[in-house]
Design a protein around this motif. Structure first.
Motif, short mmCIF file in Angstrom:
data_model
loop_
_atom_site.label_atom_id
_atom_site.label_comp_id
_atom_site.label_asym_id
_atom_site.label_seq_id
_atom_site.Cartn_x
_atom_site.Cartn_y
_atom_site.Cartn_z
N GLY A 1 13.75 30.46 10.63
CA GLY A 1 13.32 30.94 11.95
C GLY A 1 14.68 31.18 12.84
N THR A 2 14.56 31.37 14.17
CA THR A 2 15.92 31.60 14.85
C THR A 2 16.69 30.44 15.31
OG1 THR A 2 14.44 31.61 16.82
CG2 THR A 2 14.69 33.87 15.89
N ARG A 3 15.89 29.28 15.37
CA ARG A 3 16.70 28.02 15.74
C ARG A 3 17.23 27.32 14.37
NH1 ARG A 3 13.37 25.40 19.99
NH2 ARG A 3 14.11 23.40 19.11
N GLU A 4 18.20 26.69 14.67
CA GLU A 4 18.97 26.08 13.65
C GLU A 4 18.61 24.74 13.64
OE1 GLU A 4 23.46 24.64 12.42
OE2 GLU A 4 22.91 26.15 13.88
N PHE A 5 17.85 23.88 12.69
CA PHE A 5 17.68 22.69 12.44
C PHE A 5 18.47 22.06 11.39
CE2 PHE A 5 13.77 24.57 14.26
CZ PHE A 5 13.59 23.60 15.34
N LYS A 6 19.25 20.91 11.67
CA LYS A 6 20.27 20.38 10.72
C LYS A 6 19.61 19.00 10.06
CE LYS A 6 24.90 19.13 10.53
NZ LYS A 6 26.19 19.87 10.57
N GLY A 7 19.83 18.97 8.59
CA GLY A 7 19.24 17.87 7.79
C GLY A 7 20.24 16.71 8.17
N ASN A 8 20.57 16.35 9.35
CA ASN A 8 21.42 15.24 9.30
C ASN A 8 20.69 14.23 10.43
OD1 ASN A 8 23.44 13.60 9.89
ND2 ASN A 8 24.73 15.06 10.45
N GLN B 1 9.51 22.83 19.84
CA GLN B 1 10.22 24.20 20.23
C GLN B 1 11.05 24.07 21.36
OE1 GLN B 1 7.16 24.15 18.84
NE2 GLN B 1 6.23 25.92 18.90
N VAL B 2 10.46 23.45 22.55
CA VAL B 2 10.96 23.54 23.89
C VAL B 2 12.10 22.36 23.65
CG1 VAL B 2 10.75 22.93 26.20
CG2 VAL B 2 9.03 24.30 25.07
N SER B 3 11.97 21.17 23.47
CA SER B 3 13.00 20.29 23.50
C SER B 3 13.92 20.09 22.17
CB SER B 3 12.25 18.87 23.55
OG SER B 3 11.72 18.40 22.21
N GLY B 4 13.42 20.77 20.99
CA GLY B 4 14.34 20.59 19.91
C GLY B 4 14.19 19.33 18.97
N LEU B 5 13.40 18.39 19.94
CA LEU B 5 13.41 17.20 18.96
C LEU B 5 11.95 17.14 18.42
CD1 LEU B 5 14.66 14.67 21.55
CD2 LEU B 5 15.70 15.09 19.53
N PRO B 6 11.70 16.43 17.30
CA PRO B 6 10.31 16.44 16.57
C PRO B 6 9.27 15.87 17.50
CG PRO B 6 11.84 14.96 15.43
CD PRO B 6 12.59 15.63 16.36
N CYS B 7 8.29 16.34 17.81
CA CYS B 7 7.07 16.03 18.52
C CYS B 7 6.23 14.96 17.48
CB CYS B 7 6.11 17.04 18.95
SG CYS B 7 5.26 18.19 17.42
N GLY B 8 5.24 14.26 18.09
CA GLY B 8 4.45 13.39 17.34
C GLY B 8 3.92 14.09 16.02
N HIS B 9 3.32 15.23 16.33
CA HIS B 9 2.93 15.95 15.29
C HIS B 9 3.73 16.26 13.98
CE1 HIS B 9 0.49 17.47 18.96
NE2 HIS B 9 -0.34 16.83 18.52
N MET C 1 17.18 19.40 16.31
CA MET C 1 18.16 20.52 16.23
C MET C 1 19.55 20.11 16.15
SD MET C 1 16.67 23.27 19.13
CE MET C 1 18.24 24.41 19.08
N SER C 2 20.37 20.84 15.63
CA SER C 2 21.81 20.39 15.46
C SER C 2 22.36 19.83 16.55
CB SER C 2 22.45 21.51 14.50
OG SER C 2 22.71 22.61 15.40
N CYS C 3 22.17 20.37 17.93
CA CYS C 3 22.66 20.12 18.89
C CYS C 3 22.68 18.77 19.26
CB CYS C 3 22.44 21.07 20.23
SG CYS C 3 20.72 20.98 20.49
N TYR C 4 21.90 17.96 18.80
CA TYR C 4 21.71 16.63 18.99
C TYR C 4 22.29 15.62 18.21
CZ TYR C 4 17.88 18.05 22.16
OH TYR C 4 17.04 18.46 23.15
#
Length: 163
Positions: free
Chosen positions: A4-11, A66-74, A92-95
């Motif tokens: 997708g367009t958002r970058e999620f980092k496995g860190n 999608q909005v916060s970039g942090l994983p939701c409860g689901h 998201m990697s920005c966190y």
């Protein structure tokens, strides 16, 4: 894993306050039930509205992820269902601490004394706007101030009663 367009980092090295926030979501989602729909899609019954998590697109139907970039409860429940040890992988990697520290790695030089400033020619010295003396339209607000100890209330007179 997530396209997708958002970058999620496995860190999993997230900022300190975010770990507590995610941990609160983990505690709140302990009783939720997960059912697989497809390879990367899951249905989560959270006791109210259902959440549809799609890892191939990096989306959840509640839109918190999608909005916060942090994983939701689901997303957290699905990651636990899949046996993943840490759901911070989906933030998201920005966190991450690395990105946070790199934001402030450049030097910030203090400003010199005002007498040493170089001021270009042609600048106009702006003044604040004049005070508004005209009474504003509409009904005046009531003054419902709480009186101090020992203070007597100020009587309010109507102009017509004075005549």
């Amino acid at each position: 894993m997530i396209a997708g367009t958002r970058e999620f980092k496995g860190n999993t090295c997230l900022q300190r306050g975010l770990k507590k926030k995610i941990q609160g979501k983990v505690e709140g989602s302990r009783s939720w039930v997960v059912a697989g729909i497809a390879q990367d899609s899951f249905d989560v019954d959270d006791g109210g509205k259902r959440g549809l998590v799609d890892f191939s697109n990096g989306t959840c139907s509640c839109w918190v992820w999608q909005v916060s970039g942090l994983p939701c409860g689901h997303v957290i429940v699905v990651s636990r269902f899949l046996g993943e040890p840490d759901c911070a992988y989906y933030a998201m990697s920005c966190y991450t601490n690395e990105v946070y520290k790199s934001t402030y790695e450049e030097h910030i030089n203090p400003a010199h004394d005002k007498s040493e400033w170089e001021i270009p020619d042609g600048l106009v010295n702006l003044q604040p706007p004049p005070l508004i003396t005209k009474r504003l339209a509409g009904r005046p607000k009531e003054n419902k101030r709480i009186l101090l100890l020992g203070e007597d209330p100020t009587p309010i007179y109507c102009e017509k009663s004075l005549l």
